[in-house]
Design an enzyme around this catalytic site. Sequence first.
Site, PDB file in Angstrom:
ATOM      1  N   GLY A  88       0.908  -1.434   0.009  1.00 41.02           N
ATOM      2  CA  GLY A  88       0.017  -0.041   0.059  1.00 41.02           C
ATOM      3  C   GLY A  88       0.752   1.201   0.057  1.00 41.02           C
ATOM      4  N   LEU A  89       0.328   2.297   0.621  1.00 38.44           N
ATOM      5  CA  LEU A  89       0.849   3.639   0.607  1.00 38.44           C
ATOM      6  C   LEU A  89       1.208   4.026  -0.534  1.00 38.44           C
ATOM      7  CD1 LEU A  89       3.725   2.895   3.492  1.00 38.44           C
ATOM      8  CD2 LEU A  89       1.508   3.971   3.796  1.00 38.44           C
ATOM      9  N   CYS A  90       0.190   4.034  -1.381  1.00 37.45           N
ATOM     10  CA  CYS A  90       0.030   4.714  -2.846  1.00 37.45           C
ATOM     11  C   CYS A  90      -0.780   5.415  -3.107  1.00 37.45           C
ATOM     12  CB  CYS A  90      -0.106   3.591  -3.842  1.00 37.45           C
ATOM     13  SG  CYS A  90       1.310   2.074  -3.838  1.00 37.45           S
ATOM     14  N   GLY A  91      -1.422   6.280  -1.963  1.00 40.45           N
ATOM     15  CA  GLY A  91      -2.236   7.314  -2.378  1.00 40.45           C
ATOM     16  C   GLY A  91      -3.580   6.602  -2.836  1.00 40.45           C
ATOM     17  N   ARG A 246       3.455   6.180  -4.988  1.00 42.62           N
ATOM     18  CA  ARG A 246       4.205   6.148  -3.762  1.00 42.62           C
ATOM     19  C   ARG A 246       4.708   7.459  -3.507  1.00 42.62           C
ATOM     20  NH1 ARG A 246       5.663   1.005  -3.707  1.00 42.62           N
ATOM     21  NH2 ARG A 246       3.720   0.300  -2.747  1.00 42.62           N
TER      22      ARG A 246
END
Length: 292
Positions: A88-91, A246
């Site tokens: 994750g952490l990709c907006g 990211r």
Amino acid sequence: MANTREIRRRIRSVENTAKITNAIQLVAASKMRRAQDRALQARPYAEKMQTVLGHLSGVAGEPETAHPLLERRDVNETTVILITPDRGLCGGLIANLERHTGEIVLGPDAGGSGDISMIPVGRKGGDYFQRFGIDFRASFQELGDYPGLAETQPISRIAIDDYTDGKVDQVMLVYASFVNTVTQVPVTVPILPVEPPASDEESSGETQYIFEPSPQEVLADLLPRYVDLLVYQAVLEAAASEQSARMVAMRNATDAANDMISDLTLVYNKARQEQITSELLDITGGVEALKG
């Protein structure tokens, strides 16, 4: 207003978060450039193969009989190859891909494509659509930050085998197309049956190609490679989109954390000033009481 100890604790917590997001941003930025270069360098080869395929389809005979991958039939079973990140952490990249794919496999028009199965490439897409009970023909994870053709070929080979065996009648590819560092667009590309681009009559008249042993045999060898290329190109585009999204998301998170630290520092200074003022008033009042 919270006391100074609680505010200091919050400031330290936000500072630690800012250090983490900044580190992730730097790592993503270092990977982003290489991923973007790989995606952009593969585009000219794909465009040239499309040109050759368009010319071949014009001289190899009727598309319906030239090769099984060109055969069109009534759609009773559709397979969707969904390419998403493993982490994750990709907006909003993952959510946009899931929403875009959901309109295809879960929307009101999904029944028009018959039964739908999926081949998720990446953990996020597989975890999301698994809860809806959709049949997975296969699942692929951890292809790496810089996947090669050898890592993506099993994906396309499953789709080719299912199509030639008559298990599916249509294969669609969903991924995030890389536009630039801040823009990644979810797209849907039908890959089976293969739709050869229309050949340019003028350019084909200027250049005459000689195919050995024959156009039909060259086309038979080129079509599977073309499907392999489409999947490989999509994986490269998805990798470039992931690292770009990211990097931008972590940069925004770091900026937001720094802004929050500034706001909390201002609140802390006000609280500290009030505490000092209150202590001075207590001291002054005690002095006056002793004088009295």
